[in-house]
Design a protein around this motif. Sequence first.
Motif, mmCIF file in Angstrom:
data_model
loop_
_atom_site.group_PDB
_atom_site.id
_atom_site.type_symbol
_atom_site.label_atom_id
_atom_site.label_comp_id
_atom_site.label_asym_id
_atom_site.label_seq_id
_atom_site.Cartn_x
_atom_site.Cartn_y
_atom_site.Cartn_z
ATOM 1 N N PHE A 97 73.366 52.564 43.855
ATOM 2 C CA PHE A 97 73.184 51.691 45.070
ATOM 3 C C PHE A 97 71.992 50.685 45.537
ATOM 4 C CE2 PHE A 97 74.805 54.490 48.300
ATOM 5 C CZ PHE A 97 73.438 54.505 49.573
ATOM 6 N N SER B 272 84.859 60.693 53.775
ATOM 7 C CA SER B 272 83.374 59.777 53.119
ATOM 8 C C SER B 272 83.742 58.366 53.028
ATOM 9 C CB SER B 272 84.780 60.136 51.648
ATOM 10 O OG SER B 272 83.921 61.344 50.990
ATOM 11 N N TYR B 273 84.002 58.357 54.484
ATOM 12 C CA TYR B 273 84.349 56.767 54.810
ATOM 13 C C TYR B 273 82.846 56.210 55.421
ATOM 14 C CZ TYR B 273 88.595 56.083 52.946
ATOM 15 O OH TYR B 273 89.828 56.033 52.172
ATOM 16 N N PHE B 274 81.945 57.594 55.969
ATOM 17 C CA PHE B 274 80.682 56.868 56.284
ATOM 18 C C PHE B 274 79.457 56.605 55.349
ATOM 19 C CE2 PHE B 274 82.808 59.828 59.300
ATOM 20 C CZ PHE B 274 82.260 59.689 60.526
ATOM 21 N N ASN B 275 78.715 55.654 55.831
ATOM 22 C CA ASN B 275 77.508 55.159 54.468
ATOM 23 C C ASN B 275 76.691 55.802 54.263
ATOM 24 O OD1 ASN B 275 79.504 53.489 53.247
ATOM 25 N ND2 ASN B 275 78.936 51.653 54.270
ATOM 26 N N HIS B 276 75.451 55.373 53.741
ATOM 27 C CA HIS B 276 74.198 55.895 54.339
ATOM 28 C C HIS B 276 73.447 55.387 54.984
ATOM 29 C CE1 HIS B 276 70.532 57.696 53.282
ATOM 30 N NE2 HIS B 276 70.019 56.657 53.321
ATOM 31 N N GLY C 102 70.944 49.437 51.363
ATOM 32 C CA GLY C 102 71.197 48.070 52.416
ATOM 33 C C GLY C 102 71.129 48.319 53.708
ATOM 34 N N CYS C 103 70.621 49.403 54.373
ATOM 35 C CA CYS C 103 70.647 49.842 55.648
ATOM 36 C C CYS C 103 69.400 48.942 56.573
ATOM 37 C CB CYS C 103 70.328 51.599 55.796
ATOM 38 S SG CYS C 103 68.266 52.728 55.235
ATOM 39 N N TRP D 88 73.392 57.295 43.325
ATOM 40 C CA TRP D 88 74.234 56.575 43.283
ATOM 41 C C TRP D 88 74.855 55.365 43.566
ATOM 42 C CZ3 TRP D 88 77.471 58.780 47.317
ATOM 43 C CH2 TRP D 88 76.943 59.829 47.944
ATOM 44 N N HIS E 232 80.834 59.629 43.962
ATOM 45 C CA HIS E 232 80.242 58.803 45.179
ATOM 46 C C HIS E 232 80.824 59.084 46.483
ATOM 47 C CE1 HIS E 232 79.588 54.653 43.615
ATOM 48 N NE2 HIS E 232 78.798 55.671 42.259
ATOM 49 N N LEU F 188 77.166 63.743 48.274
ATOM 50 C CA LEU F 188 76.648 63.638 49.808
ATOM 51 C C LEU F 188 74.884 64.850 50.157
ATOM 52 C CD1 LEU F 188 79.391 62.711 51.712
ATOM 53 C CD2 LEU F 188 77.627 61.281 50.880
ATOM 54 N N THR G 64 79.116 44.112 52.480
ATOM 55 C CA THR G 64 77.701 44.477 50.908
ATOM 56 C C THR G 64 78.168 45.692 51.000
ATOM 57 O OG1 THR G 64 76.304 44.596 52.725
ATOM 58 C CG2 THR G 64 76.020 42.744 51.820
ATOM 59 N N ALA G 65 78.727 46.509 51.501
ATOM 60 C CA ALA G 65 78.335 48.452 51.327
ATOM 61 C C ALA G 65 80.119 48.818 51.852
ATOM 62 C CB ALA G 65 77.602 48.905 52.973
ATOM 63 N N GLY G 66 80.693 48.191 51.040
ATOM 64 C CA GLY G 66 82.426 48.937 51.164
ATOM 65 C C GLY G 66 82.637 48.752 52.454
ATOM 66 N N ARG G 67 83.656 50.083 53.125
ATOM 67 C CA ARG G 67 84.464 50.210 54.218
ATOM 68 C C ARG G 67 82.899 50.909 54.801
ATOM 69 N NH1 ARG G 67 89.622 52.471 50.766
ATOM 70 N NH2 ARG G 67 87.406 53.756 49.108
HETATM 71 C C1 LIG Z 1 80.493 57.420 50.431
HETATM 72 S S1 LIG Z 1 81.117 56.270 50.002
HETATM 73 C C2 LIG Z 1 81.068 55.166 51.800
HETATM 74 C C3 LIG Z 1 82.112 54.516 52.262
HETATM 75 C C4 LIG Z 1 82.541 53.178 51.641
HETATM 76 N N1 LIG Z 1 81.470 52.345 51.371
HETATM 77 C C5 LIG Z 1 84.153 53.027 51.252
HETATM 78 O O1 LIG Z 1 83.865 52.173 51.019
HETATM 79 O O2 LIG Z 1 84.512 54.233 50.229
HETATM 80 C C6 LIG Z 1 79.899 55.968 49.665
HETATM 81 C C7 LIG Z 1 79.295 54.766 48.718
HETATM 82 O O3 LIG Z 1 79.349 53.457 49.831
HETATM 83 C C8 LIG Z 1 78.228 52.087 49.701
HETATM 84 N N2 LIG Z 1 76.709 52.708 51.010
HETATM 85 C C9 LIG Z 1 77.138 53.483 51.311
HETATM 86 N N3 LIG Z 1 75.913 53.842 51.925
HETATM 87 C C10 LIG Z 1 75.190 52.420 51.547
HETATM 88 C C11 LIG Z 1 74.188 51.980 51.835
HETATM 89 N N4 LIG Z 1 73.004 52.122 53.014
HETATM 90 N N5 LIG Z 1 73.847 50.672 51.392
HETATM 91 C C12 LIG Z 1 74.667 50.404 50.043
HETATM 92 N N6 LIG Z 1 76.557 50.411 50.132
HETATM 93 C C13 LIG Z 1 75.928 51.625 50.513
HETATM 94 C C14 LIG Z 1 77.724 52.744 48.360
HETATM 95 O O4 LIG Z 1 78.354 51.525 47.745
HETATM 96 C C15 LIG Z 1 78.791 53.895 48.358
HETATM 97 O O5 LIG Z 1 78.200 54.513 47.192
#
Ligand SMILES: C[S@@+](CC[C@H](N)C(=O)[O-])C[C@H]1O[C@@H](n2cnc3c(N)ncnc32)[C@H](O)[C@@H]1O
Length: 384
Positions: free
Chosen positions: A373, A313-317, A376-377, A371, A288, A4, A55-58
């Motif tokens: 991915f 590590s649960y914060f998305n981008h 999708g922000c 990364w 990741h 990150l 679409t972007a996990g947690r």
């Molecule tokens: C540090 S983890 C963030 C938490 C993750 N979503 C989880 O479920 O553990 C990074 C992963 O989250 C997803 N992610 C984060 N930001 C994203 C975004 N802006 N668009 C799509 N996927 C995203 C991608 O799969 C990436 O590799």
Amino acid sequence: MADLESPPSVSPSVYNAPSISRPSSCSSAPPDETPNKLPASAPKSFLFEVRHTPTAGRAVFATQDIAEATLIFRSDDLTLSVLLREYRREVCGQCFSYDYGRDLGFRDKNAGFVFCSETCHGEWMRENGDIGVQAWSAVETFVKKRSKEDSEMVDVDLPRPKSKDITKAWDGVAAQAEHIRIARANEAGQGAIQATKQHHKALQKALQAPISPDVMSFCVSGLLWHHNNPSDWNKVLALAADSTPYHNIDDLHAFIRTYLHLLAILPIPLLPFVTAESIFLLSSRDSHNSFGIRSLEDEGSEFFGYGCWPAASYFNHSCAPNIEKRRGGRAWEFRTGKNVKKGEELNITYLSGEERKLTRGKRMQTLKRNWGFDCGCEQCEVEQ
Ligand SMILES: C[S@@+](CC[C@H](N)C(=O)[O-])C[C@H]1O[C@@H](n2cnc3c(N)ncnc32)[C@H](O)[C@@H]1O
């Protein structure tokens, strides 16, 4: 590693029977997690909640309006980390403090780390334990004898090895790994099988292979963390996994050689933890989820290494993040960079300072390359 907010550099399970030899690169989904269940290690606060997104996990969402500059979370749960060798005299091995490139005063020559104080040294010894101190000393002795053999810079434009290449490469060293285990067990007077010339030869061959000291440190930190914190290993397992975590073929081979090196040199009690699966798993979670450990001054121009703080590590981008993160010692603090409304997603940026200024297309490319991915922000949707 696609850490990150830092440039790509080296990357960098449960005890498996030593005979299991290859990483299950296709089955890297976090265990014991149903689509609606969250791991116990996910961050908790009255200000936000973690939810699954389509679409972007947690992801992390505000549960109430939050004013700008509010400290929303502090993550001090460092698991694995690597301090690059070139910074080992300047950066404290425990709290990562740095004094503008000056060598720090408390040196542990055997382990190959320096510390800013006796307290940090003591804390480091306590956290690593006797086996950990022995392990770091074994690595230091080994690396010192060899030094400067491999360049650890990787060319990010080379193709990433696919799952089948990864499996094949790990399979290719399974027999040698078994021979080394038998040779080590015999050396320790523990072998059920009598070691022969062939077993000792396998060990010698491993010792002579080129070394990758930073990959080795990364692996040792993860293996030790697992050994010393078995009940918390789920925190690492629960992280988003990358089934093809190696930057290129050289990176993959560096990890495979490191696996054999560690089997050859680490203290015997650690060997059950040194499996192909566990070494692969470290990379697959690091890839990741790691955060760059940078200098706190000069806008973080010095890149000391990286580490994995599971709760962080649960914060998305987002390309227009509403959360700013800052490291203080061994912990990360997350603050709102603007006023946030209840229900909004809380995002950090995974891009470095210069990368943030890129066009949408170039940002997309960077995130995809580092990364894997497609961003999708909301900002990318607006700019489309
Ligand atoms: C540090 S983890 C963030 C938490 C993750 N979503 C989880 O479920 O553990 C990074 C992963 O989250 C997803 N992610 C984060 N930001 C994203 C975004 N802006 N668009 C799509 N996927 C995203 C991608 O799969 C990436 O590799």
